[in-house]
Write a protein that holds these residues in place. Structure first.
Motif, mmCIF file in Angstrom:
data_model
loop_
_atom_site.group_PDB
_atom_site.id
_atom_site.type_symbol
_atom_site.label_atom_id
_atom_site.label_comp_id
_atom_site.label_asym_id
_atom_site.label_seq_id
_atom_site.Cartn_x
_atom_site.Cartn_y
_atom_site.Cartn_z
ATOM 1 N N UNK A 130 -12.770 8.498 12.247
ATOM 2 C CA UNK A 130 -11.786 8.203 11.989
ATOM 3 C C UNK A 130 -11.181 9.717 11.211
ATOM 4 N N UNK A 131 -9.951 9.762 12.438
ATOM 5 C CA UNK A 131 -9.319 11.145 12.212
ATOM 6 C C UNK A 131 -8.373 11.647 10.480
ATOM 7 N N UNK A 132 -8.663 11.897 9.491
ATOM 8 C CA UNK A 132 -8.463 12.072 8.550
ATOM 9 C C UNK A 132 -6.199 12.141 8.371
ATOM 10 N N UNK A 133 -6.177 12.910 9.392
ATOM 11 C CA UNK A 133 -4.534 12.638 9.587
ATOM 12 C C UNK A 133 -3.663 12.233 10.101
ATOM 13 N N UNK A 134 -4.767 11.231 10.996
ATOM 14 C CA UNK A 134 -3.896 10.182 12.000
ATOM 15 C C UNK A 134 -4.016 9.603 12.280
ATOM 16 N N UNK A 135 -5.220 8.911 11.514
ATOM 17 C CA UNK A 135 -6.032 7.692 11.564
ATOM 18 C C UNK A 135 -6.483 6.981 12.861
ATOM 19 N N UNK A 136 -6.511 8.291 13.775
ATOM 20 C CA UNK A 136 -6.860 8.286 15.429
ATOM 21 C C UNK A 136 -8.454 7.647 15.599
ATOM 22 N N UNK A 137 -8.988 6.892 16.414
ATOM 23 C CA UNK A 137 -9.766 6.398 16.544
ATOM 24 C C UNK A 137 -11.037 7.871 17.256
ATOM 25 N N UNK A 138 -11.296 8.867 17.309
ATOM 26 C CA UNK A 138 -12.833 9.686 17.327
ATOM 27 C C UNK A 138 -13.290 9.452 19.336
ATOM 28 N N UNK A 139 -13.333 8.721 20.008
ATOM 29 C CA UNK A 139 -14.722 7.956 20.599
ATOM 30 C C UNK A 139 -15.640 6.931 19.576
ATOM 31 N N UNK A 140 -16.226 6.807 18.401
ATOM 32 C CA UNK A 140 -16.509 6.043 17.838
ATOM 33 C C UNK A 140 -16.191 5.742 16.767
ATOM 34 N N UNK A 141 -16.095 4.974 15.904
ATOM 35 C CA UNK A 141 -16.078 5.274 14.217
ATOM 36 C C UNK A 141 -16.722 4.543 13.565
ATOM 37 N N UNK A 142 -17.086 4.611 12.366
ATOM 38 C CA UNK A 142 -17.926 3.868 11.523
ATOM 39 C C UNK A 142 -17.322 2.446 10.571
ATOM 40 N N UNK A 143 -17.775 1.127 10.479
ATOM 41 C CA UNK A 143 -16.218 0.544 10.451
ATOM 42 C C UNK A 143 -17.206 0.273 8.985
ATOM 43 N N UNK A 155 -10.924 10.462 -2.452
ATOM 44 C CA UNK A 155 -11.359 10.613 -4.273
ATOM 45 C C UNK A 155 -10.117 11.977 -3.737
ATOM 46 N N UNK A 156 -9.442 11.492 -4.922
ATOM 47 C CA UNK A 156 -8.436 12.383 -5.137
ATOM 48 C C UNK A 156 -7.712 11.377 -4.901
ATOM 49 N N UNK A 157 -6.447 11.185 -3.591
ATOM 50 C CA UNK A 157 -5.363 11.320 -3.054
ATOM 51 C C UNK A 157 -6.462 9.377 -2.175
ATOM 52 N N UNK A 158 -5.377 8.869 -1.051
ATOM 53 C CA UNK A 158 -5.801 8.939 -0.842
ATOM 54 C C UNK A 158 -5.465 9.218 0.371
ATOM 55 N N UNK A 159 -5.960 9.367 1.898
ATOM 56 C CA UNK A 159 -5.283 9.774 3.218
ATOM 57 C C UNK A 159 -3.969 9.144 3.969
ATOM 58 N N UNK A 160 -4.067 10.163 4.800
ATOM 59 C CA UNK A 160 -3.179 9.314 5.860
ATOM 60 C C UNK A 160 -3.585 8.340 6.485
ATOM 61 N N UNK A 161 -5.032 8.269 7.553
ATOM 62 C CA UNK A 161 -5.684 8.228 9.049
ATOM 63 C C UNK A 161 -6.448 7.429 7.553
ATOM 64 N N UNK A 162 -6.231 7.233 6.452
ATOM 65 C CA UNK A 162 -6.723 5.473 6.230
ATOM 66 C C UNK A 162 -6.138 4.334 5.689
ATOM 67 N N UNK A 163 -4.301 4.691 6.018
ATOM 68 C CA UNK A 163 -3.594 3.875 6.197
ATOM 69 C C UNK A 163 -2.787 3.704 7.193
ATOM 70 N N UNK A 164 -2.593 4.505 7.986
ATOM 71 C CA UNK A 164 -2.758 4.150 9.254
ATOM 72 C C UNK A 164 -3.215 3.267 10.839
ATOM 73 N N UNK A 165 -2.757 2.335 11.623
ATOM 74 C CA UNK A 165 -4.180 2.476 12.152
ATOM 75 C C UNK A 165 -4.300 3.111 13.476
ATOM 76 N N UNK A 166 -5.777 2.964 13.583
ATOM 77 C CA UNK A 166 -6.774 1.663 13.725
ATOM 78 C C UNK A 166 -7.079 2.079 12.692
ATOM 79 N N UNK A 167 -7.088 3.271 12.111
ATOM 80 C CA UNK A 167 -7.837 4.343 11.042
ATOM 81 C C UNK A 167 -7.801 2.696 9.442
#
Length: 501
Positions: free
Chosen positions: A143-156, A163-175
């Motif tokens: 999962x892209x930490x910057x955009x939440x995009x799926x990079x082919x296959x991703x750990x579900x 750590x520190x702060x949430x990442x944008x890619x954790x808030x946007x879908x599909x991330x």
């Protein structure tokens, strides 16, 4: 921020690595049985070092843990050191993947920028097939930490400890869907680590509501809290006008006036007797009447249910001539403007636009999938190009302002229903009427609107909730976050030790 913490403040990288491992370890202590078999999959970068340190902590606490290293060369200095340490402790390394109760992903973290391939892709696919609790360290691999995009296959993941702060890619879908529940751990990276540079994306939390929400004064009247003119509805379609006007009142606004076709007058007066209603003849629009009502208002909202006929176009053009009133433009007002975008540049009024993806597609000419893929950039670029504030509505609403981007993390799928956007537009307009800036009004309004939707979903279910349910919960969100408890009026008196309290 990682680099600043190490190089400017002098916190050694191994210290941050140990604290990251501890953050995950504490969560696993809470969730995992010591009888359950744990597999920690580690990469060669520092995310892998976090995983190796975690495996050591688990081992020393009595957990049956194994480590899988798909690649053992090209390790970073810190990860190599952790690797040598876990070998000395005699922690098990495995080459043959079997059955596990817990799988920890410490492969790539936030640094991945290209699709997973080869053994890494196969490994992640294997992880996702297992009947196990899946935990990601900092970011699910793939999962892209910057955009939440799926990079082919991703750990579900079921849980992601970041750590520190949430990442944008954790808030946007599909991330967001791949992250599961996200917990942010403190490893010693905080606001100071920015070294004065403003983050590119900000989000609100519940604790931000009270300091931002317009204060109420004891010595006040309805004129103290502003006036909103809602130009909404078309013949025999009063619902949008009702939702917008009601939401404006729920924001704390003092007076709301609906400017709507004659056919809607009796319906609105019945549904919302608190509102003032000015009706007009759709076939013979009296511009002087509109100008009179605009003069009365502090804020103007136009567009919900308006239609796109000639009369509606005249209303939009006339409203944009005002230069001294904040404008909220929604729904059909945006559809009309999509054919005459130069009207944006001609207006000097402070403007908030609230398009959903379809309306944004018409405004920009871009296809909806393209907008979703670049939703942060699209909102920011539109705001900058036309000098407006853009509330781009989606499962994660993005607010583009002149000062930066806001990512709204409240809300739920139940809000994807008719009337929800009308409620949002009216609520924002009501906040602006109470002297909020367009930036604060848009950000706060969107966040509270989302929280109200979440509350409605708890009561009605996401599939069955409606815009009316969102309206009913707005007051509860405000009350829970802004009400001063144990306030006594001047009539609430009790005697204690002979004194009036």
């Amino acid at each position: 921020m990682d680099k600043n913490t190490m190089e400017y403040f002098g916190i050694p990288s191994p210290v941050l690595m140990e604290r990251a491992a501890l953050c995950v370890f504490y969560q696993m202590q809470r969730l995992c049985d010591k009888k359950g078999r744990i597999l920690v999959i580690c990469g060669a970068g520092n995310n892998g070092g976090d995983g190796l340190a975690l495996a050591r902590l688990l081992f020393l606490d009595g957990y049956p843990v194994s480590i899988y290293l798909p690649v053992r060369d090209k390790m970073t200095k810190e990860t190599k050191a952790q690797y040598e340490t876990v070998k000395k402790y005699g922690i098990s390394f495995t080459e043959n993947l079997g059955e596990y109760d817990v799988i920890v992903d410490a492969l790539f973290g936030i640094g991945l920028s290209r699709p997973l391939e080869g053994i890494f892709k196969e490994l992640i696919m294997w992880c996702n097939r297992q009947d196990a609790l899946r935990i990601a360290v900092d970011m699910p691999s793939g999962i892209s930490a910057d955009t939440g995009a799926l990079l082919g296959e991703a750990f579900q993941a079921d849980l992601t400890v970041t750590f520190g702060f949430a990442k944008v890619g954790q808030m946007l879908y599909p991330g967001a869907e791949y992250c599961g529940k996200v917990i942010t751990g403190d490893i010693g990276i905080d606001e100071k680590s920015i070294l004065g540079e403003k983050p590119k994306v900000l989000s609100m939390e519940d604790k931000d509501i009270k300091p931002m929400f317009p204060a109420r004064k004891k010595d006040s009247n309805k004129g103290s809290y502003g006036k909103v003119l809602v130009i909404a509805g078309s013949d025999k379609m009063a619902g949008a006008a009702y939702f917008s006007a009601k939401a404006a009142y729920l924001s704390g606004c003092g007076l709301v006036q609906a400017f709507t076709p004659k056919a809607n007058r009796d319906i609105l007066l019945t549904m919302l007797p608190e509102a003032l209603v000015t009706d007009y003849d759709s076939d013979h629009l009296d511009i002087s009447l509109l100008r009179e009502k605009m003069e009365w208002a502090d804020v103007i909202l136009i567009g919900p249910g308006l239609g796109t006929g000639e009369g509606a176009k005249v209303l939009v053009e006339e409203v944009l001539k005002r230069e001294d009133k904040p404008l909220v433009m929604d729904a059909d007002a945006l559809n009309i403007l999509s054919f005459e975008m130069e009207l944006f540049r001609q207006s000097k009024a402070p403007i908030i636009v609230t398009p959903h993806l379809g309306e944004m597609s018409r405004l920009t000419g871009a296809k909806i999938p393209e907008i979703k893929e670049r939703i942060l950039h699209v909102a920011g670029e539109f705001a900058e190009k036309y000098g407006v504030l853009c509330v781009l509505k989606d499962s994660r609403t993005v607010i583009g302002t002149k000062k930066g981007l806001y990512l709204n993390i409240s809300g739920c799928s139940g809000m994807a229903s008719g009337g929800s956007g009308d409620v949002l537009a009216g609520f924002i307009a009501g906040l602006l009427a109470q002297n909020m800036s367009i930036e604060d009004g848009a950000v706060l309004g969107t966040f509270i609107h989302g929280r109200a939707g979440e509350k409605a979903a708890l009561k009605k279910g996401e599939a069955s909730m409606t815009a009316r349910d969102i309206l009913e919960e707005i007051g509860n969100v405000i009350k829970e976050n802004c009400m001063v408890k144990n306030v006594q009026t001047h009539n609430d008196r009790s005697e204690e030790n002979g004194r009036i309290r």
